[in-house]
Scaffold this motif. Structure first.
Motif, mmCIF file in Angstrom:
data_model
loop_
_atom_site.group_PDB
_atom_site.id
_atom_site.type_symbol
_atom_site.label_atom_id
_atom_site.label_comp_id
_atom_site.label_asym_id
_atom_site.label_seq_id
_atom_site.Cartn_x
_atom_site.Cartn_y
_atom_site.Cartn_z
ATOM 1 N N PHE A 89 -11.390 -0.200 2.976
ATOM 2 C CA PHE A 89 -10.007 -0.684 3.043
ATOM 3 C C PHE A 89 -8.992 0.454 2.873
ATOM 4 O O PHE A 89 -7.966 0.295 2.219
ATOM 5 N N THR A 129 -5.381 -0.333 4.004
ATOM 6 C CA THR A 129 -4.646 -1.140 3.026
ATOM 7 C C THR A 129 -4.165 -0.268 1.879
ATOM 8 O O THR A 129 -3.029 -0.391 1.421
ATOM 9 N N TYR A 179 -0.254 0.373 1.053
ATOM 10 C CA TYR A 179 0.253 0.017 -0.275
ATOM 11 C C TYR A 179 0.966 1.205 -0.909
ATOM 12 O O TYR A 179 2.062 1.064 -1.445
ATOM 13 N N LEU A 208 0.133 -7.392 3.136
ATOM 14 C CA LEU A 208 -0.881 -6.331 3.106
ATOM 15 C C LEU A 208 -2.291 -6.856 2.878
ATOM 16 O O LEU A 208 -3.251 -6.092 2.931
ATOM 17 N N ASN A 209 -2.426 -8.146 2.609
ATOM 18 C CA ASN A 209 -3.740 -8.751 2.329
ATOM 19 C C ASN A 209 -4.474 -8.010 1.208
ATOM 20 O O ASN A 209 -5.648 -7.658 1.338
ATOM 21 N N LEU A 210 -3.786 -7.780 0.127
ATOM 22 C CA LEU A 210 -4.386 -7.052 -0.990
ATOM 23 C C LEU A 210 -5.535 -7.814 -1.630
ATOM 24 O O LEU A 210 -6.454 -7.208 -2.177
ATOM 25 N N TYR A 221 -8.980 -6.017 -6.601
ATOM 26 C CA TYR A 221 -7.649 -5.592 -6.157
ATOM 27 C C TYR A 221 -6.637 -5.567 -7.299
ATOM 28 O O TYR A 221 -5.708 -4.774 -7.271
#
Length: 129
Positions: free
Chosen positions: A31, A34, A38, A86-88, A94
């Motif tokens: 990821f 991501t 972020y 951001l689909n954290l 996470y």
């Protein structure tokens, strides 16, 4: 050569980024996009807060604390809005990986604001004498 106030905080922020990225790579989480998105967003917010606090110090030095509180509330609101985009939550653990950098950046911003407020108090006291 004298190092500016905000330079120290920016350097500490990027040290945090590189340490976190190294840990991320060692743990082989994946990821990376991501992670980078972020940190780009968090860096934008961090620099925005430092810049606005510096501007407030020059224009309205007695309102630095109020500006800081408003910026922190704005930053929290924006983070909640951007977390979905951001689909954290897809990243394993996470909460640890994204809340700790947020809190460290908040700590650096707080220390910067306190330093600005303390400098302002010293100059006000000097003017009163």
């Amino acid at each position: 050569m004298k190092i500016k106030n905000n330079t120290i905080y920016i350097v500490l922020y990027f040290v945090m980024f590189f340490v976190h990225f190294a840990i991320w790579q060692i743990l082989k989480i994946g990821f990376e996009t991501t992670f980078v998105k972020y940190y780009l967003f968090l860096t934008l917010l961090f620099v925005m807060v430092l810049t606005i606090l510096s501007i407030i110090k020059k224009i309205y030095p007695t309102y630095i604390g109020f500006a800081f509180m408003g910026l922190v509330m704005f930053k929290i609101m924006i983070m909640f809005l951007i977390m979905k985009k951001l689909n954290l939550s897809e990243v394993p653990n996470y909460k640890i990986h994204f809340i700790i950098p947020y809190l460290i950046s908040l700590l650096l911003e707080t220390l910067y604001a306190v330093k600005l407020i303390n400098k302002d108090e010293v100059t006000v006291e000097a003017k009163d004498e």
